[in-house]
Design a protein around this motif. Structure first.
Motif, PDB file in Angstrom:
ATOM      1  N   ALA A  22       0.816  -1.216   0.000  1.00  0.00           N
ATOM      2  CA  ALA A  22       0.000   0.000   0.000  1.00  0.00           C
ATOM      3  C   ALA A  22       0.849   1.266   0.000  1.00  0.00           C
ATOM      4  CB  ALA A  22      -0.938  -0.006   1.206  1.00  0.00           C
ATOM      5  N   HIS A  23       2.039   1.211   0.577  1.00  0.00           N
ATOM      6  CA  HIS A  23       2.903   2.392   0.668  1.00  0.00           C
ATOM      7  C   HIS A  23       4.098   2.334  -0.283  1.00  0.00           C
ATOM      8  CE1 HIS A  23       0.857   4.225   4.060  1.00  0.00           C
ATOM      9  NE2 HIS A  23       0.641   2.988   4.482  1.00  0.00           N
ATOM     10  N   LYS A  32      -1.564  -0.985  -7.084  1.00  0.00           N
ATOM     11  CA  LYS A  32      -1.601  -1.480  -5.704  1.00  0.00           C
ATOM     12  C   LYS A  32      -2.939  -2.154  -5.403  1.00  0.00           C
ATOM     13  CE  LYS A  32       1.426   2.168  -4.143  1.00  0.00           C
ATOM     14  NZ  LYS A  32       1.529   3.391  -3.357  1.00  0.00           N
ATOM     15  N   ILE A  33      -4.031  -1.502  -5.795  1.00  0.00           N
ATOM     16  CA  ILE A  33      -5.362  -2.069  -5.571  1.00  0.00           C
ATOM     17  C   ILE A  33      -5.499  -3.397  -6.308  1.00  0.00           C
ATOM     18  CG2 ILE A  33      -7.832  -1.741  -6.021  1.00  0.00           C
ATOM     19  CD1 ILE A  33      -6.932  -0.039  -3.717  1.00  0.00           C
ATOM     20  N   LEU A  36      -3.431  -6.020  -4.421  1.00  0.00           N
ATOM     21  CA  LEU A  36      -4.049  -6.340  -3.134  1.00  0.00           C
ATOM     22  C   LEU A  36      -5.345  -7.134  -3.321  1.00  0.00           C
ATOM     23  CD1 LEU A  36      -3.330  -2.970  -1.328  1.00  0.00           C
ATOM     24  CD2 LEU A  36      -2.377  -5.212  -0.714  1.00  0.00           C
ATOM     25  N   ALA A  63      -5.032  -2.529   4.075  1.00  0.00           N
ATOM     26  CA  ALA A  63      -4.100  -1.952   3.105  1.00  0.00           C
ATOM     27  C   ALA A  63      -4.856  -1.302   1.947  1.00  0.00           C
ATOM     28  CB  ALA A  63      -3.150  -3.034   2.584  1.00  0.00           C
ATOM     29  N   ILE A  64      -5.932  -1.939   1.483  1.00  0.00           N
ATOM     30  CA  ILE A  64      -6.748  -1.360   0.405  1.00  0.00           C
ATOM     31  C   ILE A  64      -7.358  -0.036   0.878  1.00  0.00           C
ATOM     32  CG2 ILE A  64      -8.859  -1.668  -0.946  1.00  0.00           C
ATOM     33  CD1 ILE A  64      -8.114  -4.696  -1.081  1.00  0.00           C
ATOM     34  N   GLU A  66      -6.171   1.940   3.082  1.00  0.00           N
ATOM     35  CA  GLU A  66      -5.068   2.901   3.176  1.00  0.00           C
ATOM     36  C   GLU A  66      -4.777   3.524   1.806  1.00  0.00           C
ATOM     37  OE1 GLU A  66      -2.096   4.488   5.845  1.00  0.00           O
ATOM     38  OE2 GLU A  66      -3.655   3.040   6.339  1.00  0.00           O
ATOM     39  N   VAL A  67      -4.774   2.706   0.756  1.00  0.00           N
ATOM     40  CA  VAL A  67      -4.534   3.215  -0.600  1.00  0.00           C
ATOM     41  C   VAL A  67      -5.670   4.155  -1.001  1.00  0.00           C
ATOM     42  CG1 VAL A  67      -4.322   2.605  -3.041  1.00  0.00           C
ATOM     43  CG2 VAL A  67      -3.169   1.224  -1.309  1.00  0.00           C
TER      44      VAL A  67
END
Length: 85
Positions: A22-23, A32-33, A36, A63-64, A66-67
């Protein structure tokens, strides 16, 4: 594909957890999505080539989120060269 090479690295000594994905600065929010979501599908029982995923679906969901939060704040909308959330 970029996601495939990152996924292969996850099993090696440079293992990434969902929050690190995510980071990660080299991937766009969309990439990223996608990664994940692929991990979540595997963690929740989708057919896997080579074993189980070592992450809980809740960890992946965090994490999703967070993105998505970063995108709402305008992070992750720039090119990869400028950095990403």
């Amino acid at each position: 594909m970029i996601l495939d090479s990152l996924k292969e690295r996850m099993g090696g000594k440079d293992q990434l957890n969902p929050m690190q994905i995510a980071h990660h600065t080299l991937f766009t929010a969309r990439e990223k999505i996608a990664l994940l979501n692929q991990l979540k599908a595997e963690a929740t029982g989708a057919p896997v080539e080579g074993g189980a995923v070592a992450f809980e679906p809740e960890e992946i969901d965090q994490a999703i989120a967070e993105v998505r939060e970063g995108v709402e704040e305008g992070v992750g909308t720039e090119t990869v060269l400028k950095g990403d959330y």
